[in-house]
Every structure is written in structure tokens, then in C-alpha cells.
Design a protein around this motif. Sequence first.
Motif, PDB file in Angstrom:
ATOM      1  N   PHE A   1       4.931 -44.998  62.208  1.00 53.35           N
ATOM      2  CA  PHE A   1       5.979 -44.058  61.787  1.00 53.35           C
ATOM      3  C   PHE A   1       6.322 -43.086  62.910  1.00 53.35           C
ATOM      4  O   PHE A   1       7.478 -42.667  63.044  1.00 53.35           O
ATOM      5  N   ASN A   2       5.327 -42.738  63.732  1.00 54.70           N
ATOM      6  CA  ASN A   2       5.606 -41.857  64.862  1.00 54.70           C
ATOM      7  C   ASN A   2       6.543 -42.538  65.857  1.00 54.70           C
ATOM      8  O   ASN A   2       7.434 -41.902  66.428  1.00 54.70           O
TER       9      ASN A   2
ATOM     10  N   ALA B   1       8.760 -44.747  64.993  1.00 56.48           N
ATOM     11  CA  ALA B   1      10.068 -44.736  64.345  1.00 56.48           C
ATOM     12  C   ALA B   1      10.749 -43.381  64.504  1.00 56.48           C
ATOM     13  O   ALA B   1      11.978 -43.305  64.696  1.00 56.48           O
ATOM     14  N   VAL B   2       9.975 -42.305  64.454  1.00 58.08           N
ATOM     15  CA  VAL B   2      10.535 -40.965  64.666  1.00 58.08           C
ATOM     16  C   VAL B   2      11.060 -40.834  66.095  1.00 58.08           C
ATOM     17  O   VAL B   2      12.145 -40.285  66.331  1.00 58.08           O
ATOM     18  N   LYS B   3      10.303 -41.353  67.059  1.00 57.23           N
ATOM     19  CA  LYS B   3      10.739 -41.276  68.451  1.00 57.23           C
ATOM     20  C   LYS B   3      11.986 -42.117  68.707  1.00 57.23           C
ATOM     21  O   LYS B   3      12.709 -41.882  69.672  1.00 57.23           O
ATOM     22  N   GLY B   4      12.246 -43.096  67.863  1.00 57.29           N
ATOM     23  CA  GLY B   4      13.418 -43.932  68.028  1.00 57.29           C
ATOM     24  C   GLY B   4      14.678 -43.367  67.409  1.00 57.29           C
ATOM     25  O   GLY B   4      15.765 -43.937  67.575  1.00 57.29           O
ATOM     26  N   LEU B   5      14.556 -42.231  66.691  1.00 55.26           N
ATOM     27  CA  LEU B   5      15.740 -41.621  66.071  1.00 55.26           C
ATOM     28  C   LEU B   5      16.617 -40.941  67.118  1.00 55.26           C
ATOM     29  O   LEU B   5      16.151 -40.572  68.202  1.00 55.26           O
ATOM     30  N   LYS B   6      17.862 -40.766  66.752  1.00 54.85           N
ATOM     31  CA  LYS B   6      18.786 -40.071  67.640  1.00 54.85           C
ATOM     32  C   LYS B   6      18.363 -38.619  67.808  1.00 54.85           C
ATOM     33  O   LYS B   6      17.774 -38.018  66.914  1.00 54.85           O
TER      34      LYS B   6
ATOM     35  N   ALA C   1      11.624 -42.074  58.198  1.00 49.49           N
ATOM     36  CA  ALA C   1      10.538 -41.999  59.179  1.00 49.49           C
ATOM     37  C   ALA C   1       9.790 -40.678  59.043  1.00 49.49           C
ATOM     38  O   ALA C   1       8.552 -40.639  59.056  1.00 49.49           O
ATOM     39  N   TYR C   2      10.543 -39.586  58.913  1.00 52.41           N
ATOM     40  CA  TYR C   2       9.913 -38.278  58.725  1.00 52.41           C
ATOM     41  C   TYR C   2       9.206 -38.200  57.373  1.00 52.41           C
ATOM     42  O   TYR C   2       8.147 -37.576  57.240  1.00 52.41           O
TER      43      TYR C   2
END
Length: 507
Positions: free
Chosen positions: A330-331, A333-338, A346-347
Motif C-alpha cells: 500500500f505504501n 501505491a501511495v507513492k504512485g499517486l499523483k 491506497a491511503y
Amino acid sequence: MNDTLAHLPDDPTILKAYIAQLQGRLSTLEEHIRQLIRQRFGASSEKAPANQFGLFNEAEQDQPDNPDAVAKAEAEITVPAHQRKKPGRKPLPEALPRVRREHDLPEQEKVCSCCGSHDLHRIGEEVSEQLDIIPAKVQVIQNVRPKYACRHCEGSIQTAPMPPQPIPGSIATPGLLAYIATGKYVDGLPLYRQEQFVLNRLGVEVARATTAQWMVRCGELVQPLVNLMRDHLLESPLIHCDETHVKVLRESGKKAQSLSYMWVQVAEPVPDHRVILFDYDPSRSGSVPVRLLEGFKGYLQTDGYEGYAAIGRQEGIISQGCWAHARRKFNEAVKGLKKGVKTGKAYMGMAYIQKLYRIEREIKDCSCEEKKMIRQQKSRDILSQLRQWLDKSLPQTPPKTLLGKALNYLNNQWDKLIRYCDEGYLRMDNNLAENAIRPFVIGRKAWLFSTSQAGANASANLYSLVETAKACGLEPYAYLKEVFTQLPAAKTLADIEQLLPWNQNSS
């Protein structure tokens, strides 16, 4: 460009579907690029700042039942009172030897001129301490053995035997062997650096092939201790397992560039000590943990690597998952957000996992019975909410996105992940094994490879010994010197057991 346009469909409906598919692929690629950029240039720590993930800020309003009560509970978290330590220099350890040096006044200054000449009397002293160091020095130990013979028959020559040596016929003493082993397996100094920058500096010339052979022989010497440590490990109700790669240049049937593996197992058979074992194997197949853990019955905690599936199917083995790996997905996925996006699934996933970890921090000093009770009361409720959210989110998320991979990992590992609530002595993640394998990974960056399988096996044994010694609070050099001195003279099982790290610590 014209050729590409010529292959596009003329039907508007099909064309829209095709464009939507391309947009989905483009979105996934952009997500991976953002993740790679943050991995390359961002902070590597997975630790989240306080209150970064609000548990109920999901854009789709996917709150569990009664969110007001949970939000209120979040707001009422208390922080235990504590006292800040005053900044300043820490006192030097009392165990260090002290050398007293007095700096006295000259005799002519020990006179007071207040009302005549009166001698000053000593009323006390001021003591300030400085830290000094004596560099390593080498010395030659001469083992003198008188020879005796009979004058009458001029025969029956007798000489006292040499004390048992770790490597018979070698010039290396237990102290020298412990020094070199500590340099490589604790401090990460390759043998060639010790040869060039340590031994040569002290005026000693020892070939690198010789020191390498010494380490192989030392690894063979401590095998009985490692065997006893494995017996204790297999008696534990919980074992953590992990693996990492290592290069071995001379392996039968394998190229020098190919990878072999170092496996680590960690257990705490009793509360006062920890066993850390390393094992080398050319393979990463599922047969390796089956062989290493033969006879074990209990919980086996690992990451999601499928190589552990074979042992997980054996009778008496209960597989347990790792929440640190789930959180890592999930971390990512968070780093992959705009940039600027602070909400989304993800958050939400990170927030649920953070709440589970918060409970673990609060109960870390509790007994196993208390931990089990609190997990059943609090953690189970959060896990139930997380399961409901996961079931709703999975169908809505493309599986190839970073978030999709995180959700699918969580779903596939779910039964293993929730098992930590079954017993109080279980841990939420496999960080114990990951932390245990880190010294080997750091050392590997310096010495890069093992030349032979014998060298890799010796490294596994010596890493097992020094890491278990460190976990038991021992100073590695002093412990290795004791082992290399006493083990060659050990005659019984009790003699060997006395050299186990936790027995040294207790004595």
C-alpha cells in the motif's frame, strides 16, 4: 503515424473502447513512473508521519459502521507522560579501566600570602575524564614444552602435549581468529582489506588464501554449537524465516554469475534468549525450508514467497503472514499517486494497517495473555472492517495497478495475516527475520561473494554464532575468542552446551 491510424477501427463504439483501454494502460505506466521516481529520489523509510493517514477520509465515503464512535476513539488517544533528558555528554562506562594522572601545583604556588606565608592544605580534587584508545598490537606466543629423557637408558623422551588448538599446526591463536572473524562478520571488513590495512600495518604478512582457509576451518569448528542452536530453534513454537541472495563463484553446475541463497531462521525458544541461524543453499526452492525445519511443529512466519508453500502444507505447521509486506504494497501505491493527492483507497488501506500497528505499540509491554485478549477485543474489530472494505474495493480496482496488487496481496494472504490474533506470543510481522538478515546484506556489499561452497557454509555458521551472541548481549570478539579457546578442548555435550551464547550470558 499514417500506418497506425490506418489500423484504427472506424466504428465509434469500438474506437472509444480502444481509447479507454489505452488510457488505462497509460495511467498504469504513469503510476509506475511516479513510484520509481519516488523510490529513486524520495525518502526510503516506510515510516509514516503522525496523523498522515486519516482513517475516514476516503473520497467514496467507505466508512465502517458508526464512524463517529471510531473517530472519537481516535481523538482520545493519550500519550504517556515522560521526562526529557537534558542534553549533554554521556558519562563514560564505569566498566572501562581508569588510569589516574595527577596534575599538581608547583611547590612555590602552594603558599598563601594573605597574612604572611602559610602553606595551602589539600581540601579536595577536581576530576575530569577523557577517553583514550590503545591501538591493536600483535605479539608472538611462544609455546615452550620442555623435553625430558632418562640418563640411564637415554630413551623415554617425553614432552608435554600442546594445548588443544582451534586449527592444529596453524600460527593463528584463538585471539587472532576471533579478531579476523569479527572484522569480517561483524564489521563487514573483507579479508583483503584486513590483509592490506590491518595486518600489514602491524607488520604482519599473511596471505589472503591463508586467512580464508582459517575462516573455513573456524566455520567447521563451531558446527557442534550450531547443531545445538538448531535443536533449540526447532523447539520454539514460532519461527521467522527469510532468505536473500549470495554469489558463490565455484559451484558445481552453476555459472559464477548465478545466484545462490542464504536462509535465515529466527526463534525465541525461551524469553531470555534468541536463536538466529543462517544456512547456505544453492537453491531457493521449497525443498530448502522443508529440509532446514525438519521436525518443527508450530507457527512459521514468512513473507508471501511461494517457496514456503510446501512446508506450510505439512502437518503441524501453521503458516503466518507478514503485515509489514502488506503495508509495503500500500505504501508503494501511495507513492504512485499523483502529487498532491491525499485521499483514496491506497491511503485508506494504509490507515487501517496503521491502526492495527498502533494497538501493537500500546500492548508491547503486556503479557502474552493480555496481548491475546486485547487483540481479540480490538484488533479483530478492525480486521472485520478491513475485510468488508477489501471485499468492496477489489472488484472496483484494476488488478495490474499498484493499488490492485496491494489489494490482491492482502486478499491472497488474508488467512495467514490474521493469525497473529490467535496467540499472544505471535508477532504481527516478519521484521524479526528481516532485521536479522540485514547484517549479512550489509557485509555482502563489502565482500561481494564467496569463493567456494565451503566458504559460504563457514560464513553461515559464523554469522549464526555472532548474530545470536549479539542478540544475547555479548561482545562478539570476546565471545568468539572464548569459543575458539574452549571448544577444541570440549569432551562432553555439557562442555559444548556451556559455550552456547545464552549460557555465556548467564554465567
